[in-house]
Each structure stands twice: as C-alpha cells, then as structure tokens.
Design a protein around this motif. Structure first.
Motif, PDB file in Angstrom:
ATOM      1  N   THR A 131       1.001   6.567   4.170  1.00  0.00           N
ATOM      2  CA  THR A 131       0.473   5.333   3.585  1.00  0.00           C
ATOM      3  C   THR A 131      -0.985   5.089   3.951  1.00  0.00           C
ATOM      4  O   THR A 131      -1.815   4.811   3.088  1.00  0.00           O
ATOM      5  N   ILE A 149       1.651   2.870  -3.446  1.00  0.00           N
ATOM      6  CA  ILE A 149       0.700   3.641  -4.246  1.00  0.00           C
ATOM      7  C   ILE A 149       1.370   4.953  -4.650  1.00  0.00           C
ATOM      8  O   ILE A 149       1.843   5.707  -3.789  1.00  0.00           O
ATOM      9  N   GLY A 150       1.461   5.201  -5.926  1.00  0.00           N
ATOM     10  CA  GLY A 150       2.053   6.447  -6.392  1.00  0.00           C
ATOM     11  C   GLY A 150       3.561   6.399  -6.599  1.00  0.00           C
ATOM     12  O   GLY A 150       4.174   7.409  -6.934  1.00  0.00           O
ATOM     13  N   ASP A 206       0.834  -1.210   0.000  1.00  0.00           N
ATOM     14  CA  ASP A 206       0.000   0.000   0.000  1.00  0.00           C
ATOM     15  C   ASP A 206       0.864   1.253   0.000  1.00  0.00           C
ATOM     16  O   ASP A 206       0.468   2.291  -0.540  1.00  0.00           O
ATOM     17  N   SER A 207       2.017   1.162   0.597  1.00  0.00           N
ATOM     18  CA  SER A 207       2.924   2.313   0.598  1.00  0.00           C
ATOM     19  C   SER A 207       3.443   2.599  -0.809  1.00  0.00           C
ATOM     20  O   SER A 207       3.978   3.673  -1.068  1.00  0.00           O
ATOM     21  N   ALA A 256       2.899  11.267  -3.873  1.00  0.00           N
ATOM     22  CA  ALA A 256       2.630  10.277  -2.827  1.00  0.00           C
ATOM     23  C   ALA A 256       3.628  10.403  -1.679  1.00  0.00           C
ATOM     24  O   ALA A 256       3.318  10.083  -0.537  1.00  0.00           O
TER      25      ALA A 256
END
Lengths: 406, 517
Positions: free
Chosen positions: B307, A144-145, A141-142, B302
């Motif tokens: 997160t 993402i991007g 999930d970390s 991001a």
C-alpha cells in the motif's frame, strides 16, 4: 442569520459535544453508579458501571454486557474484496469462509503492525473489519488498483459484547433461535424487529461470549431485549476496567497499550513486527503477497527481530503494571505492558515486551521491579518472574458447542 | 519458445541503452515496444503531407559520453550549436560555444558578467554531476563508495576555497531569478537562463529551487564540453537509428508493435510479462523503461505491491507543462536579426524574467499565457529529408501549457496555437504566410502518443522532492523495486529526463552488479 450560515451551524452540531455519546448511552447513563467515564475513540465510555471487581465476576460467573460501539468498523465490499483483504492482512482470507470471523492484523510496508482486529466475512464479497485505531486513509489507499468499496460504518452500526457463562442462555431466552449452532468465530444473522442483528461467537474475554452488531436505530431496542432476557441470568452492564482484566487473563493484546501501532509511533524504533508482539502465528508465508511480507520474512531470515512478547507469572500478588523487567537483577531487558492479579488463575500475571534474546533464548532468572506506593512512600519490590504460555486462563466453555445452558 | 534472461518494456532511448549494455554483457535480452518503431521521444512523425518532425526532442544537450560510446556514435566532436535569445525590439543576444563560452550582441561588461555566472554555474553543476552518474545511496546502508563520492564532491567544493563552498550551498536551492539579477543586467540573458532553468518543469523563475533546473541542464555535455548542445548528423531520428542499431548488434531481440499488458508476479517476485495478444513470456528479470506510474499502476497487479509503495507512486507529480508545435513552412524561416547560420541553433523567446514568470503564472491555475515563452529549432536544416526541397520544418517547445487545461484542450488547442503563431509572427515577420500545415501537441497529446503519464518528458517533475533517493519514489530509487526482479530504467528514475541514456545505463549496470540487499 443568513440561511446559509444557519445550515452550516446545523451541520456543525457535533462541536458542542466533543465527546460523542454512543447509541447505548441512555441505558449506560441510567445504570451508572460510579459515573466513571473515559474517552474511547472520541466516545464517552464507562471505566466502570457499579464496581469493577463485581463487574469482572459478572464476566466469569454470570453475563456481562459491554458497549463496543466506539470500536472502528469498516465495511469492504466488491468483487475484489477478498483479494484486497488478502493483500492487506497477514492471514489467508481465501480460507475465511462466509459466516466466519478471523482474528487478524495488518502491517505497513516495513512490516510494522498498524493494528489488529477481527475480520467478519458476511458474504462472498462483503466483509466487516473491526479494530481499535482509525484506518480509513490506509484502507482507501490500499484500494488503489482494486475494485472494492471501503466505507466506515463506525457511527451507523452499534455493537454490544455479551460475555460470560450465561450469555448463551440469555440469547436463547431473548428468542434468537438457532444461536446454539454457532461455533467459535462463526456468525449468523437474526431478525430483530424489522431489521437484522449480526451475532458472532467472538469476544475479548476468553470466555463464552457473543458480539452483536445492529443499525444504530435498533440499538436501544436490542439492549432492552437482552436486558429483559438477562434479568434471571445475572446480566449486568460493565465498564472497560473489568473487561481489561478478563482480556489479560485471556492473553489478548491491545493496540497502543501492549504495542505502539506503526502510524501512532513517533519514534522510529517503536514500530513492532508481528513476531515482536506475539502475532507471528498470523503470518501466512504461503499465501499470496501481502503488505509487509518482504520485511517480515527478511527480519526472520536475518534474525533482526528485536523484541518478543511474553506472558509472565510473577511472585506475590501486587500487579506489576509498567514495571521494568530485569535479567539477573541487573540488566534491563523489557517492560510489563499489562498486569493484574488474576482472580481466576489465582496467579499474579503480566504481559511483557522483552528485548531478544531475552524471552527467546535466555528465559531464566528474570525479575520485575515493582514500585508499590504505600502512603506516599514507594516500596521497591524485586519479584521473580517466570515466562509462562498465554492464555493464562483457558476455559472449556469458550469453545464447547452447543454451549451449556443455565 | 526461446527463453530470455531479461525482458525490457519500452524501446525509448533508455530502454535501448539498458538493452544494449545487458546484451553486450551476454544476457539474452528481449525488448518490447508498443509503438511501430523504437526510439521513443527520438522517433519522429509525419505532421503534414511531406513534412516530418524528427522527434519529440529537437536538440541534444546531455547525451552521456559513455552512452554515446556504447551506441558507437562517432567520437568526432559534433558541431556545437549556438543559442539565440531573441528580442522583439532590438538585436538578439547569442551564446556561442558550450553555453556561451563567447557571447555576441551584448556589451563587453555584460559579456564578462555572463562569463562569471557561467563559470560559477558550471563549477556547481560539475559537483552535482558526480551524483548523477551513480546509483543513489541506500539510506541506512551507505557504502564506502557512496562515502567516497560524498568526500570527493566535498573536496572539490572547497578545493577552490571556502568561499566557493559557501556559495554552492547558498545557491543550491535558490531561484534562478535572484541569481540572474545578482549577476546580470541584460534582460535577454536573464530571460534566457530563466527559461532554461524552468523548461519542462512546473516552476517559474521566481519559484524557490528553480535554479536547480539550470544546474541540471548544465550537467549535460556534448563532445566533452559541458553545457554544449548539438544536432546529430541526420537529425535526432538518426540518433534513434544509432540506438536501435547498437541494440541489435548487441544481440537484443526487438519486437515492435507489441504491447505489454501485465507484468507477471507471484508473491513479490517477477515471473515475466503478458502481451495484449495473450502471449506470456517468462524471464527472471524485467526492466521497465516506461513511466513509473504506468509501470506500477497499470502493469503490475496491485496485489503484488504494498500500500505505502503504491500510494507513493500514485503521488508522483507528473503533469507536463510543455507543448510541441510543428510547422510545415514553404521556405526556411527568418527570425529578425538572426544570422542565417544561427538558424541551425536554438532560438529562445523569453524577453525577460518577468516574461517567463508571467507565462508561468496562468499555468498554476490551469490556464495558458497569452504571451508564452518557447524555444525553437529548424530541424530540416540538419535533416533535409524532413521537408521537401526548398521547404522547411519548424519545431517549437512552448512553455507553459498545463496538462489539465481548465477549459479543456479541445477548446483551448486552436486558441493556444493562434497565440503561439502570433508570438512567432512578432519575431519572424511574415512567417504566417508560409505556413502550409501545423500540428500542436499538448501534454495530453504527448501522453497519448508517447505513453508518458501526464505528457511529462521527465516522467515526473524534476524537483527537489523527486530527485536522487526520492526518484521516482524512495523504495525504487536504486532501479530495483520492491517487486523482486523488476527494475526501472526510464527518465522517471535517477538522474532524470533528457536524452542522456543515463537511467537506462545505470539500471543495466545495477542489474549486472547484482542487487546488494
């Protein structure tokens, strides 16, 4: 049996052995005299091999081989790997040079520590993150991007810790040429058969030592290579109990032993910020944004940090494990999370979590309540405790380069 | 280079509302809109030579009175338009006044029952409404003002007796079908409220909590009448013009055709924005009046967000369910049994609860119904400029059109359009012969044209798990976001979508009040 079913059953073989055996298990099993196993992250791992006391002294006087394969290992690669890890972890990854290792930790949005671990920079865009708990969903999930690939390699990479004063000589005897140049927290790759072994000068003992990572297929041959080279250097296999003593002396903390990880905690007040478990020095406030930054800075600014991790020296020689810490003999102010009588320091030492301001502004007049079981009767001991700096034991050979030969 | 106090991204009605309020308070405001015009969903488009659609929204039913005042809309009461529940076999039922103050075409007994239900729902909506026009409370730091709002809501709930309070709590999370069955017997009325409760939401009338959609609809008002609907003079496009004019006269600098590609940030603090042209404009405050997912997943680096926050944003459910059909007609359509003047209102095709439920079922599996439900307006009646003299436009919002159609919209679109036209033909026989041109916008098209993730009007499902303190996600529910200086102001924020202006209004208010951190 239908072919489909047969294939499915074949793919479920792991169910038959709920406790996985590590790549080094065949060797450990042969050596084990105590047959004393526990489960580490789903793997069968030794508490001891022949005698915890003697195993501990192998770490401090000879060399000890400890299987760290069950440790979680994640591989992070890609053009954004550095930026990704810089957002993930507390320290500045831009300052981590290729071929270096960083002890670090990472937090959730609320600044609560998810885990601590070691970050290996194998190449500019290639990192390995090692830790105690499982974090694949969080790491994914970390991502993402970010343009990164996160892969778990716990089961494909085997790990060994070779620790102790003769460890360097063993590596030399085993033919790892150039290992003498490794400084603490430095890594290098060495050929092993037709593969590569990554050796880093790292460890969990506070002693001279190395950690070796190799593809599982080469695990046993690496073990044998070290074993043969270590014959005349007192090399012994050890279990976790001995290692645990060494790590307490070195003042290292263990996730879900000395603190509850943010994802492991069921109760809302059990999460701990870095500053509450002695990891404040990891937090780099100058680096770019990272997970938990706002919460940590706000807690510092508003002085809302509730706990503090301290080293204690306790009178007497009875380990104060999980003892309650009191102020002025009356007020409960904390808990001992790990304690041993240190053979090297010749002191009764402990790691404790205290409630601020105790341990912070109020540091005097502490004592611990030890219940010593003596033939089915508790003897309650109130022992004076003094806050002392960690590590409890500092060994010059840990950092001396090139290390001494034996 | 002029410097600005606030940059607003997105010139929809919420962005314009926030810009106007901030501009009026003396802030130097720059509003950036990617499209050629401001107005967002109120902005129209030509779909056939000579025929224009007024806007994605085709009727107004929840424009907030304070927002209306802010943009200088005339205080005079707009004409309240009727809702006509069409019937395939018999006469329609008509709700007149504000959501059926009077009903036509139903038995006297049914009219009484409807009025009881209406009164109940309006009362309940009135309690909920108290929470729509204030910032959601901060969990763990509830203020005296929040407590007062809770207390006054509670007082109002039991003021009419404990029974009323119990009923409120009983009904709050019920489904609309059970409530309709409890009160009504007429399938047309049941079908109508089932439709209104689920329009724009991925729920069927028998899905738990579906009544809340109707409550939300009834929190809207027009001219002080709760539940009322109206068409602005000159159509919805005229409303877009009013929003724009208000912003301009508040001193807001508007740049259209200007795409923001990045919200600039450093160490968790907003610094400004970067444009597609490469130009960078700095400002201490940036208000994003576009979809929260577009804001955080495409505009902010991001590395500047944590997160857990990004994970929550990514998981916002925002898949649209509504397609928009525009028809260019040779002449004004005639729906069976509908009085000529009632064609200026809203015509609903939802025969019964089962009809709506059956229309919803395939949507769960990525398909559309062969017998969809819809609401229809004839926009050219309010705004004759939309069609050549004598001709007309028809606009239909059709439920349920899944954002991700299993067969793909390329193949499905012509088939769906035919299905919709067949339904229209049954209610307005001969209409097919007068169709000069048409345009069907699926949720995927709406996403592309109006930059709404998933083509969702509400910028995120309007369901219990995405309301109040969880809209759009908990860490950004109070318009401020974890990125200091960045605020949200779209329908994705509390209280939600529809032409209300409230998200923009409340966001601006909260910027002006200063964030209590």
């Amino acid at each position: 049996m239908t072919p489909g079913l047969a294939a499915r059953l074949a793919g479920q073989k792991h169910i038959a052995t709920p406790r996985r055996e590590t790549p080094f298990h065949p060797r450990l099993k042969e050596l084990s005299e105590t047959n004393d196993w526990y489960t580490w992250a789903g793997c069968k791992a030794p508490h001891s091999i022949f005698d915890t006391e003697l195993e501990y002294f192998c770490i401090r006087s000879q060399a000890a081989l400890f299987d760290i394969s069950p440790m979680m290992k994640y591989r992070i690669t890609g053009p954004d790997a550095e930026r990704y890890l810089n957002r993930l972890t507390l320290r500045d990854v831009r300052k981590l040079a290729v071929g270096r290792v960083q002890y670090t930790a990472w937090c959730d949005d609320h600044g609560h520590v998810l885990d601590d671990g070691t970050l290996f920079r194998l190449d500019a865009d290639d990192f390995r993150l090692c830790c105690q708990e499982r974090h694949l969903p969080w790491l994914l999930d970390s991502a993402i991007g970010f343009s990164v690939t996160v892969e778990e390699e716990t089961e494909v990479i085997a790990g060994l810790a070779l620790q102790g004063p003769t460890s360097f000589s063993i590596l030399q005897a085993a033919g790892f040429a150039g290992v003498d140049a490794l400084k603490p927290f430095q890594l290098a790759r060495f050929p092993h058969e037709d593969a590569e072994v990554t050796i880093s000068r790292t460890g969990f003992t506070g002693d001279l030592g190395y950690e070796l990572f190799v593809p599982v297929g080469k695990a046993l041959s690496l073990w044998d290579r070290l074993w043969t080279a270590g014959r005349l250097h007192g090399l012994k296999a050890i279990g976790y109990d001995a290692l645990n003593r060494a790590r307490i002396e070195a003042g290292f903390i263990v996730a879900n032993a000395d603190f509850v990880t943010a994802e492991g905690a069921l109760r809302t007040d059990r999460g701990r910020m870095p500053d509450e478990i002695g990891l404040d020095w990891l937090v780099d406030t100058e680096k770019p944004f990272f997970n938990g930054r706002d919460a940590i800075l706000r807690a510092r600014e508003r002085r809302t940090l509730k706990h503090i991790l301290v080293g204690l020296e306790i009178e007497g020689n009875i380990p104060a494990e999980h003892a309650i810490v009191y102020h002025r003999g009356k007020r409960e102010v904390g808990l001992v999370t790990a304690a041993i009588w240190s053979p090297l320091a010749k002191r009764n030492i402990a790691i404790a979590s205290l409630e601020r301001p105790f341990g912070e502004r109020i540091a005097d007049d502490l004592c611990v309540e030890i219940y010593a079981m003596r033939e089915l009767q508790y003897r309650k001991l109130m022992k004076r405790a003094k806050i002392v700096p960690r590590p409890f034991v500092r060994l010059d050979r840990r950092t001396f380069t090139p290390p001494g030969r034996f | 280079m002029t410097s600005f106090d606030v940059i607003i991204i997105g010139g929809g009605h919420n962005g314009l509302t926030a810009a106007t309020l901030l501009g009026k308070s003396g802030r130097k405001v720059l509003l950036l809109e990617a499209a050629g015009n401001v107005g967002g969903a109120l902005h129209g488009y030509e779909f056939h030579p000579g025929f224009r659609a007024g806007g994605l929204a085709h009727i107004v039913n929840r424009l907030d009175p304070d927002v209306a005042k802010l943009i200088g809309l005339q205080a005079e009461l707009p004409e309240i338009l009727p809702t006509v529940a069409l019937s395939e076999t018999g006469m329609p039922a008509v709700l007149r006044g504000a959501y059926g103050e009077r009903t036509d075409g139903v038995t006297a007994a049914e009219a009484v029952r409807f009025s009881e239900l209406r009164e109940k729902l309006l009362f309940q909506a009135g309690i909920l409404k108290r929470f729509l026009k204030r910032r959601p409370p901060e969990i763990g730091a509830v203020t005296a003002g929040d407590m007062a709002a809770f207390a006054s809501a509670g007082w109002n709930m039991i003021r009419r007796g404990r029974e009323e309070g119990r009923d409120f709590l009983r009904m709050l999370l019920m489904n609309v079908a059970d409530v309709a069955d409890e009160y009504l017997t007429d399938d047309r009325l049941k079908g109508l409220i089932a439709f209104d409760a689920t329009l724009g939401i991925h729920l069927g009338p028998r899905s738990p909590t579906s009544l809340l959609g109707l409550h939300y609809r009834l929190t809207g008002e027009a001219g002080g009448a709760a539940g009322a609907q109206f068409m602005p003079r000159g159509g919805v496009s005229a409303l877009a013009a009013a929003f724009e004019k208000a912003a301009v006269s508040a001193g807001v600098t508007i740049r259209t055709g200007t795409s923001v590609t990045r919200i600039l940030a450093d160490r968790g603090e907003t610094k400004g924005i970067a444009l597609a042209s490469g130009e960078e404009i700095s400002a201490p405050v940036v208000v994003s009046a576009i979809h929260p997912q577009m804001t955080f997943l495409t505009l902010v680096d991001a590395a500047e967000l944590s997160t857990g926050f990004l994970r929550a944003v990514k998981n916002i459910r925002s898949k649209g369910n509504v397609a928009r059909l525009d028809l260019a007609l040779e002449r004004v359509p005639e729906f069976s049994g509908v009085l000529p003047e009632d064609h200026r209102g809203r015509l609903v095709i939802a025969r019964s609860i089962d009809h709506v439920e059956n229309a919803f079922n395939p949507a769960k599996y990525g398909e559309f119904s062969e017998d969809p439900v819809m609401e229809i307006t004839v926009p050219s009646l309010a705004d004759p400029s939309l069609a050549p003299a004598g001709a007309a436009t028809l606009s239909a919002l059709v439920q349920f059109a899944p954002y991700q159609l299993g067969e793909g919209w390329e193949a499905g679109k012509p088939r769906f359009q035919k299905v919709v036209l067949d339904v229209l033909e049954r209610h307005a026989p001969g209409i097919g012969k007068f169709v000069l041109g048409s345009s069907l916008m699926t949720p995927a098209d709406i996403e592309a044209c109006y930059h709404m993730s998933g083509g969702h009007w509400h910028h995120g499902e309007l369901q219990t798990d995405q309301l109040l303190v969880n809209r759009p996600v908990n860490a950004a529910c109070r318009y401020s976001t974890p990125l200091k200086g960045l605020y949200l102001a779209s329908a994705g924020s509390h209280p939600g979508g529809g032409i209300s202006g409230l998200p923009g209004f409340l966001a601006a208010q909260s910027i002006l009040a200063g964030e209590r951190r």
